[in-house]
Enzyme design. Sequence first.
Site, PDB file in Angstrom:
ATOM      1  NE  ARG A 139     101.113  47.145   3.401  1.00 47.14           N
ATOM      2  CZ  ARG A 139     101.946  48.045   2.887  1.00 47.14           C
ATOM      3  NH1 ARG A 139     101.806  49.324   3.182  1.00 47.14           N
ATOM      4  NH2 ARG A 139     102.917  47.675   2.082  1.00 47.14           N
ATOM      5  NE  ARG A 199     106.194  53.645  -2.111  1.00 43.45           N
ATOM      6  CZ  ARG A 199     105.951  54.929  -1.864  1.00 43.45           C
ATOM      7  NH1 ARG A 199     106.098  55.814  -2.801  1.00 43.45           N
ATOM      8  NH2 ARG A 199     105.586  55.324  -0.659  1.00 43.45           N
ATOM      9  CB  THR A 200     102.123  47.518  -1.364  1.00 41.55           C
ATOM     10  OG1 THR A 200     103.448  47.713  -0.895  1.00 41.55           O
ATOM     11  CG2 THR A 200     101.822  46.028  -1.436  1.00 41.55           C
ATOM     12  CG  HIS A 204     106.325  44.248   2.204  1.00 40.32           C
ATOM     13  ND1 HIS A 204     105.531  43.749   1.184  1.00 40.32           N
ATOM     14  CD2 HIS A 204     106.206  45.596   2.155  1.00 40.32           C
ATOM     15  CE1 HIS A 204     104.971  44.778   0.545  1.00 40.32           C
ATOM     16  NE2 HIS A 204     105.358  45.897   1.124  1.00 40.32           N
ATOM     17  CE  LYS A 251      77.717  47.350   9.070  1.00 35.09           C
ATOM     18  NZ  LYS A 251      77.004  46.445   8.151  1.00 35.09           N
TER      19      LYS A 251
HETATM   20  N1  ASP Z   1     106.545  50.589   2.211  1.00 34.37           N
HETATM   21  C1  ASP Z   1     107.348  49.712   3.025  1.00 34.37           C
HETATM   22  C2  ASP Z   1     106.467  48.841   3.899  1.00 34.37           C
HETATM   23  O1  ASP Z   1     105.269  48.822   3.714  1.00 34.37           O
HETATM   24  C3  ASP Z   1     108.404  50.432   3.780  1.00 34.37           C
HETATM   25  C4  ASP Z   1     107.981  51.414   4.834  1.00 34.37           C
HETATM   26  O2  ASP Z   1     106.806  51.589   5.112  1.00 34.37           O
HETATM   27  O3  ASP Z   1     108.890  52.032   5.404  1.00 34.37           O
HETATM   28  O4  ASP Z   1     106.972  48.133   4.747  1.00 34.37           O
END
Ligand code: ASP
Length: 353
Positions: free
Chosen positions: A133, A82-83, A170, A112
Site C-alpha cells: 500500500r 483491515r487490509t 483498491h 534513509k
Molecule cells: N480502508 C479503505 C481504503 O483504504 C477506505 C478508507 O480508507 O476510507 O481505501
Amino acid sequence: MSSDGPMRQTEQFLHLYHPPAINGDFTGKHIISVEQFSHTDLDIIFSAAKSLRERVAQKDPEVVTLCSGRLMASMFFEASTRTDMSFQAAMRRLGGSVVSASNGVQFSSVYKGENLADTVRAAGCYADVLVLRHPQIGSSYEAAYYLDRLNERIVTPTSVISGGDGAGEHPTQALLDLFTIKDLKDGPDNLTITLVGDLLYGRTVHSLAKLIARYESQNTTLCLVSPPSLRIPDTIIDTLDKHNVTYYETDDLYEVLHKTDVIYWTRIQQERFARQADYDAVRDNFIMTPAVLNQAPRDVILMHPLPRKHEMGTPADHDILDQNPRAVYFQQMENGMFVRMALLAKVLGVESI
Ligand code: ASP
C-alpha cells in the site's frame, strides 16, 4: 524508455506497465487492477473464497497446509487496519509466514531516503508475494515493473498485490465488496447499488464500480451520490459506458435511497484534500444515521469499507446501526480475509482450492 533509465514519477508507470489479464490463471501474476479480471476469473476467486470460508468454519486441518513454507511480505506506506491485518491473517490461516520491516516501513531504509523501487526489490528478494500500500497512484504498477525485471534474476520470484494505490485503486477491497454483494443479495444482477460520499478520492468506489462493470452484470443500476465537487472521475464513467452499465449521478441521496438494494457508504478522504477549506465544505454532506437507514427498503444492506468517522453519525448512532441486521460491514470485513486467502493461494499456485 529502457528499464535502467532515470528515476520516473510513479504515475508514469500506469502507462509503462500493463497488468496481465488473469484469463483463469492466477499463478505468479501481479494483482494491481480490477481491469485484470473477467467474469470467469471473479467466479473462480469467489468460489474459492466460499469454499475456504466453509473449510475454516469446519476447522479443516488441511487449510493450514495450503501455503506452508511460503512467505508474504507486508509493506504499508499508508495507514491500514483491515487490509494489512486481513492479508496477514489470511496468509497465516493458509500456513504461510509473514515478514515486514520491524515497526513498519517508516523505520526501514525508506527513512534513509531509499526509493520505492529498491525497497520493493528488497522484499522481492525475500518473499513469494508482496502486499503493497502506497499513497501514490501507480505505485503498484511501479512495483510490478521492477519486480518483473528482478524475477528473471532470482530464485524466489515475487508477485505484488496492491493493498491500495493512493486515490487510484483498491482491487482486493472491490473483490471482497462484490463477493459480499453476491453472497448476501445474490447480485449484482437485478440490483440497484448506491455508492455514496467521496467518489472522487475514494479508491474503493473506483475499483468497485469498475469491477461491477467488468462482471458484465444484467440489469444492475449504479447510483452515484456525491457532492458535485467529489464526483466520480470521468475515467470510471468511461468504463461504465463501455460496459453498458446503467448509472445515475446525483447529489440528492433521497432521490434514490427508497429504491436501493445495496448502500455503499464511504468516508470523505480528508487526507487527499489539498485545502482544508475544500474538505470543510463537504465533510458533513452525507451522514448515515439510524433515521436515514430507516428510509431505505427493509431488505437493503448497508456496506462500508471502513474506517468510519462522523459520516456514520455519533458513536451512539454507530451502536444502533451495528445492531441493525441491515448493517453488514462486519460480515464484509470478515469476507475480506477469505477473499484474500483465495487470492493468495491462487497467486501462489495452490492447486487444491
Ligand atoms: N480502508 C479503505 C481504503 O483504504 C477506505 C478508507 O480508507 O476510507 O481505501
